[in-house]
Design an enzyme around this catalytic site. Structure first.
Site, PDB file in Angstrom:
ATOM      1  N   ASP A   1      -8.291  -2.188 -11.728  1.00  0.00           N
ATOM      2  CA  ASP A   1      -8.350  -0.856 -11.811  1.00  0.00           C
ATOM      3  C   ASP A   1      -9.741  -0.484 -11.310  1.00  0.00           C
ATOM      4  OD1 ASP A   1      -5.985   0.570 -12.308  1.00  0.00           O
ATOM      5  OD2 ASP A   1      -6.484   0.619 -14.578  1.00  0.00           O
TER       6      ASP A   1
ATOM      7  N   LYS B   1      -9.431   9.153  -5.985  1.00  0.00           N
ATOM      8  CA  LYS B   1     -10.396   9.123  -4.776  1.00  0.00           C
ATOM      9  C   LYS B   1     -11.713  10.498  -3.932  1.00  0.00           C
ATOM     10  CE  LYS B   1      -9.024   9.361   0.571  1.00  0.00           C
ATOM     11  NZ  LYS B   1      -8.282  10.000   1.587  1.00  0.00           N
TER      12      LYS B   1
ATOM     13  N   GLU C   1      -1.456  -3.607   0.551  1.00  0.00           N
ATOM     14  CA  GLU C   1      -1.838  -2.734   1.209  1.00  0.00           C
ATOM     15  C   GLU C   1      -2.346  -3.167   2.887  1.00  0.00           C
ATOM     16  OE1 GLU C   1      -1.153  -0.140  -0.035  1.00  0.00           O
ATOM     17  OE2 GLU C   1      -1.301  -0.580  -2.212  1.00  0.00           O
TER      18      GLU C   1
ATOM     19  N   CYS D   1       2.393   2.877 -13.343  1.00  0.00           N
ATOM     20  CA  CYS D   1       2.701   1.008 -14.049  1.00  0.00           C
ATOM     21  C   CYS D   1       1.375   0.239 -13.652  1.00  0.00           C
ATOM     22  CB  CYS D   1       3.774   0.637 -13.775  1.00  0.00           C
ATOM     23  SG  CYS D   1       5.062   0.966 -15.770  1.00  0.00           S
ATOM     24  N   GLN D   2       1.530   0.567 -11.895  1.00  0.00           N
ATOM     25  CA  GLN D   2       0.476  -0.033 -10.881  1.00  0.00           C
ATOM     26  C   GLN D   2      -0.702  -0.320 -10.891  1.00  0.00           C
ATOM     27  OE1 GLN D   2       0.580   0.430  -6.329  1.00  0.00           O
ATOM     28  NE2 GLN D   2       0.331  -1.914  -6.151  1.00  0.00           N
TER      29      GLN D   2
ATOM     30  N   PRO E   1      -3.125  10.193 -10.472  1.00  0.00           N
ATOM     31  CA  PRO E   1      -4.307   9.377 -10.025  1.00  0.00           C
ATOM     32  C   PRO E   1      -4.658   9.160  -9.118  1.00  0.00           C
ATOM     33  CG  PRO E   1      -3.516   8.604 -11.827  1.00  0.00           C
ATOM     34  CD  PRO E   1      -3.068   9.635 -11.557  1.00  0.00           C
TER      35      PRO E   1
ATOM     36  N   HIS F   1       2.528   5.609   4.919  1.00  0.00           N
ATOM     37  CA  HIS F   1       2.344   4.883   3.845  1.00  0.00           C
ATOM     38  C   HIS F   1       3.100   4.114   2.811  1.00  0.00           C
ATOM     39  CE1 HIS F   1      -0.423   2.340   2.035  1.00  0.00           C
ATOM     40  NE2 HIS F   1      -0.680   2.585   0.927  1.00  0.00           N
ATOM     41  N   GLU F   2       3.730   5.281   1.918  1.00  0.00           N
ATOM     42  CA  GLU F   2       4.102   4.421   0.690  1.00  0.00           C
ATOM     43  C   GLU F   2       5.801   4.658   1.563  1.00  0.00           C
ATOM     44  OE1 GLU F   2       2.282   4.783  -1.624  1.00  0.00           O
ATOM     45  OE2 GLU F   2       1.422   5.701  -1.260  1.00  0.00           O
TER      46      GLU F   2
ATOM     47  N   HIS G   1       5.473   0.892   2.424  1.00  0.00           N
ATOM     48  CA  HIS G   1       5.651   0.021   1.056  1.00  0.00           C
ATOM     49  C   HIS G   1       7.658  -0.380   0.657  1.00  0.00           C
ATOM     50  CE1 HIS G   1       1.325  -0.918  -0.561  1.00  0.00           C
ATOM     51  NE2 HIS G   1       1.541   0.570  -0.769  1.00  0.00           N
TER      52      HIS G   1
ATOM     53  N   GLY H   1      -2.838   9.137  -4.484  1.00  0.00           N
ATOM     54  CA  GLY H   1      -2.139   9.600  -3.452  1.00  0.00           C
ATOM     55  C   GLY H   1      -1.011  10.025  -3.063  1.00  0.00           C
ATOM     56  N   GLY H   2      -0.449   8.503  -3.282  1.00  0.00           N
ATOM     57  CA  GLY H   2       0.849   8.289  -3.504  1.00  0.00           C
ATOM     58  C   GLY H   2       0.849   6.721  -4.140  1.00  0.00           C
ATOM     59  N   MET H   3       2.186   6.945  -5.093  1.00  0.00           N
ATOM     60  CA  MET H   3       2.503   5.645  -5.460  1.00  0.00           C
ATOM     61  C   MET H   3       4.309   5.045  -5.368  1.00  0.00           C
ATOM     62  SD  MET H   3       1.831   3.505  -7.440  1.00  0.00           S
ATOM     63  CE  MET H   3       3.176   1.785  -7.419  1.00  0.00           C
ATOM     64  N   GLU H   4       4.338   3.630  -4.332  1.00  0.00           N
ATOM     65  CA  GLU H   4       5.690   3.439  -3.665  1.00  0.00           C
ATOM     66  C   GLU H   4       6.782   3.105  -4.726  1.00  0.00           C
ATOM     67  OE1 GLU H   4       2.595   2.178  -3.653  1.00  0.00           O
ATOM     68  OE2 GLU H   4       2.824  -0.309  -3.910  1.00  0.00           O
TER      69      GLU H   4
ATOM     70  N   TYR I   1      -7.046  -2.547   1.743  1.00  0.00           N
ATOM     71  CA  TYR I   1      -6.457  -1.716   2.410  1.00  0.00           C
ATOM     72  C   TYR I   1      -6.958  -1.673   4.184  1.00  0.00           C
ATOM     73  CZ  TYR I   1      -4.776   0.933  -1.578  1.00  0.00           C
ATOM     74  OH  TYR I   1      -4.324   1.956  -2.762  1.00  0.00           O
TER      75      TYR I   1
HETATM   76  N1  BES Z   1       0.019   1.257  -4.756  1.00  0.00           N
HETATM   77  C1  BES Z   1      -1.062   2.533  -3.343  1.00  0.00           C
HETATM   78  C2  BES Z   1      -1.816   3.128  -4.808  1.00  0.00           C
HETATM   79  C3  BES Z   1      -2.162   2.480  -6.239  1.00  0.00           C
HETATM   80  C4  BES Z   1      -2.480   1.001  -5.783  1.00  0.00           C
HETATM   81  C5  BES Z   1      -2.199   2.444  -7.903  1.00  0.00           C
HETATM   82  C6  BES Z   1      -2.837   0.346  -6.860  1.00  0.00           C
HETATM   83  C7  BES Z   1      -2.165   1.459  -8.199  1.00  0.00           C
HETATM   84  C8  BES Z   1      -3.075   0.373  -7.902  1.00  0.00           C
HETATM   85  C9  BES Z   1      -0.388   3.165  -3.004  1.00  0.00           C
HETATM   86  O1  BES Z   1       0.245   2.830  -2.002  1.00  0.00           O
HETATM   87  C10 BES Z   1      -1.764   4.155  -2.239  1.00  0.00           C
HETATM   88  O2  BES Z   1      -2.201   2.577  -1.628  1.00  0.00           O
HETATM   89  N2  BES Z   1      -2.266   4.667  -2.122  1.00  0.00           N
HETATM   90  C11 BES Z   1      -2.889   5.863  -1.371  1.00  0.00           C
HETATM   91  C12 BES Z   1      -2.648   5.945  -0.101  1.00  0.00           C
HETATM   92  C13 BES Z   1      -3.369   5.878   1.057  1.00  0.00           C
HETATM   93  C14 BES Z   1      -3.670   4.670   1.159  1.00  0.00           C
HETATM   94  C15 BES Z   1      -2.693   6.820   2.268  1.00  0.00           C
HETATM   95  C16 BES Z   1      -3.593   6.303  -1.741  1.00  0.00           C
HETATM   96  O3  BES Z   1      -3.229   6.655  -3.266  1.00  0.00           O
HETATM   97  O4  BES Z   1      -4.522   7.401  -1.857  1.00  0.00           O
HETATM   98 ZN    ZN Z   2      -0.553   1.818  -0.126  1.00  0.00          ZN
END
Ligand code: BES
Ligand code: ZN
Length: 617
Positions: free
Chosen positions: A375, A565, A318, A135-136, A266, A295-296, A299, A268-271, A383
């Site tokens: 997006d 990424k 972030e 959703c983010q 899409p 990281h997650e 959050h 790395g992680g989503m919190e 970050y």
């Molecule tokens: N919340 C983000 C992912 C995100 C941000 C999804 C904006 C959609 C819109 C998540 O916490 C994040 O920052 N993931 C990074 C991790 C990394 C910085 C360690 C990622 O996905 O690479």
């Molecule tokens: Zn993040």
């Protein structure tokens, strides 16, 4: 606190606020539709409230009932990325502080941008379909009509009907399951989130999932093919949670589970609260990519408790999260390691500023997102500029121990709230009221209101970074006749983090002659490396250096996993290589129907390909 507008939402959240969402969802894989009934508890923020406006995107609205009475509604004009406002006329006026329950019956559409529907062939087990949400930042509106702005927080309860052989999970705590009385092939899974959350933290997954308990409050979930690997890879989770609690206070969300998604996820992680979503590209086999978990976890405080009020203040989420992530790494590994990660972050920031251009307003810490799709604006800037700023302030204000006191007090002061950068800054000034002289010396305008690199570089311990710099310099300065001086031993002295950094440094230099990368393959055999962070940089380097034999390998990595990424830079690099461009575009077009909707949109833009017409499924 200051009144702000959210340029990414149509919802009228100044006149009323959703306090609770009660969801009934029916997930239909055959037609790729979620049939929904959302009962929203809404509190009026003003007298004589007659109308509500909610966010929607590609939703079919069937009926709206307010306090038991069917009522008129209309959908406004559709905006390219914001969707369409849903205007609901209230049958009677509301006074400030009064609640109503608004029930919306609707269906999602197969192109819902929050969802990826995978057919069995695209899963690891190949037997069952799979659905996940993301959703983010502003995709929640494509699955639930809501106030899709992080300035509003609500609790939720959900009952989800799914095929009974599958598992459903949400960003919440399980509340049992039962057979679906309307369909014996289905069951209803119930979830409860009793901490108020912004809409972007709503999450759902439905698939053939298995689980392993890996800690007192942690279970990992994935398809059975990956679950053992995942259980090992994320074995540090509980100690990371405890370290975070030690730094900033209690974890309030109860459970902290992890879900390993299919490779097309899409990010790395989503919190997602109670259930972090992660990419399978973290499964390196040696826990070396666990900073994403840190990281997650971070959050859970920065972002999920203290939330940016609009996406323009995304750095509050972030930047603070990267800061806390690195503090966790510093505690668990070493302070030198924290500095090493910080050095890598500064380099990442330079790369991003380079890609956008130093005058680009999107490189501001707090950019304007008026008519900008979050997006499309997404980058490392919030970050790493955010992190660098906090790291710089830490150094000015007396060091890590003192600064973590501020962080903890800040999180306590604003927990369960949504804030803007001025709220953060005012709190910083009040916390450090005996150090205002130091704060007055900070170049606020350059850090916060200017594009490009920050005015000052913080100080870094270079112990771990120096070995990476030395080896990358050896390669970039090597003449043809020096190539025989390299051997496998060079790399043995570097940790996997340092190898990533070594390749990242070479990507900042002028492209090496192709003979150099061929020799590098001979001595280091990077082609055989599975670690995704190493592999992605290595393949980018090969393409950058115009090594044709790497084209199929780079295309393979760009399409076999979909983490933005990796996939975007790989495709961009291929596009910039004349000998690879056509094939890159053809490969993208072939894969697009199976890609995640957000990845398909972004890679399509990068490759200058026309958007796809929404195909009828
Ligand atoms: N919340 C983000 C992912 C995100 C941000 C999804 C904006 C959609 C819109 C998540 O916490 C994040 O920052 N993931 C990074 C991790 C990394 C910085 C360690 C990622 O996905 O690479
Ligand atoms: Zn993040």
């Amino acid at each position: 606190m200051a009144e702000v507008v959210d340029p990414s939402s149509f919802a009228a959240f100044r006149s009323c606020r959703i306090k609770h969402l009660n969801l009934k969802l029916r997930v239909d894989f055959a037609i790729r539709v979620i049939g929904g009934r959302a009962a929203l508890t809404i509190e009026s923020q003003q007298d004589e409230l007659r109308e509500l406006v909610l966010d929607t995107k590609d939703l079919k609205i069937h009926k709206v009932v307010v306090n038991g009475q069917e009522t008129n509604f209309s959908l406004g004009e559709t905006h390219s990325f914001k969707g369409a406002p849903l205007k609901i006329t209230l049958p009677c006026e509301l006074m400030r502080g009064q609640d109503v329950i608004v029930e919306v019956s609707y269906d999602t559409t197969p192109q819902a941008s929050a969802l990826q529907w995978l057919p069995p062939e695209l899963t690891a087990g190949k037997k069952h379909p799979y659905l996940f949400s993301q959703c983010q930042a502003i995709h929640c509106r494509s699955i639930v009509p809501c106030q899709d702005t992080p300035s509003v927080k609500q609790t939720y309860y959900a009952q989800v009907s799914v095929p009974k052989e599958l598992v459903a999970l949400m960003s919440a705590v399980h509340d049992g399951e039962a057979p679906d009385p309307e369909d014996s092939s289905r069951k209803i899974c119930r979830f409860k989130q009793s901490v108020p959350i912004p809409s972007y933290l709503l999450a759902l997954v439905v698939g053939p999932l298995e689980s392993r308990k890996i800690g007192p409050r942690t279970t990992v979930w994935s398809e059975k093919e990956l679950v053992d690997e995942a259980a090992y890879e994320f074995g540090e989770t509980e100690s990371m949670l405890q370290t975070a609690e030690d730094l900033v206070g209690p974890y309030v969300w109860g459970q902290y589970d992890l879900l390993v998604l299919p490779p097309s996820f899409p990010y790395g992680g989503m919190e997602n609260p109670c259930l972090t979503f992660v990419t399978p590209t973290l499964l390196a086999g040696d826990r070396s990519l666990s900073n994403v978990i840190a990281h997650e976890i971070a959050h859970s405080w920065t972002g999920n408790l203290v939330t940016n009020k609009t996406w323009e203040h995304f750095w509050l989420n972030e930047g603070h999260t990267v800061y806390l992530e690195r503090r966790i790494g510093g505690r668990l590994f070493s302070e030198q390691f924290r500095h090493f990660q910080a050095v890598g972050g500064w380099k990442e920031l330079k790369d991003s500023v380079g890609t956008f251009g130093a005058q680009n307003p999107l490189t501001n810490l707090v950019p304007s997102l008026n008519e900008v799709d979050p997006d499309v604006a997404y980058s490392s800037i919030p970050y790493e500029k955010g992190f660098a700023f906090l790291f710089y302030l830490e150094q000015q204000l007396g060091g890590p121990d003192i600064f973590v006191g501020f962080l903890k007090a800040y999180l306590h002061a604003f927990a369960y709230k949504s804030i803007i950068t001025d709220d953060w800054k005012n709190f910083l000034y009040s916390y450090f009221k005996d150090k205002v002289d130091i704060l007055e010396k900070v170049n606020w305008k350059a850090w916060m209101d200017s594009p490009g690199m920050p005015p000052i570089k913080p100080e870094y311990d270079m112990t771990l970074a120096n070995a990476c710099i030395a080896l990358s310099q050896r390669w970039s300065k090597a003449a043809h006749c020096d190539l025989c001086s390299f051997n496998a031993e060079d790399l043995k002295k570097l940790s996997s983090h340092q190898r990533i950094e070594f390749l990242a440094l070479l990507l900042q230099e002028e492209p090496l002659p192709v003979s150099h990368v061929k020799r590098m393959q001979e001595v280091y055999n990077f082609n055989a490396v599975k670690n995704s962070e190493i592999r992605a940089r290595w393949l980018r380097l090969c393409i950058r250096c115009r090594w044709e034999e790497a084209i199929p390998l780079a295309l393979k990595m760009a399409t076999e996993q979909g983490r933005l990424k990796f996939t975007r830079p790989l495709f961009r690099e291929l596009y910039n290589f004349d000998k690879a461009r056509d094939e890159a575009v053809r490969t993208f077009l072939r894969h697009r129907p199976f890609m995640h909707p957000v990845s398909a949109m972004l890679v399509g833009k990068d490759l200058k390909v026309e958007p796809a017409h929404s195909t009828s499924f």
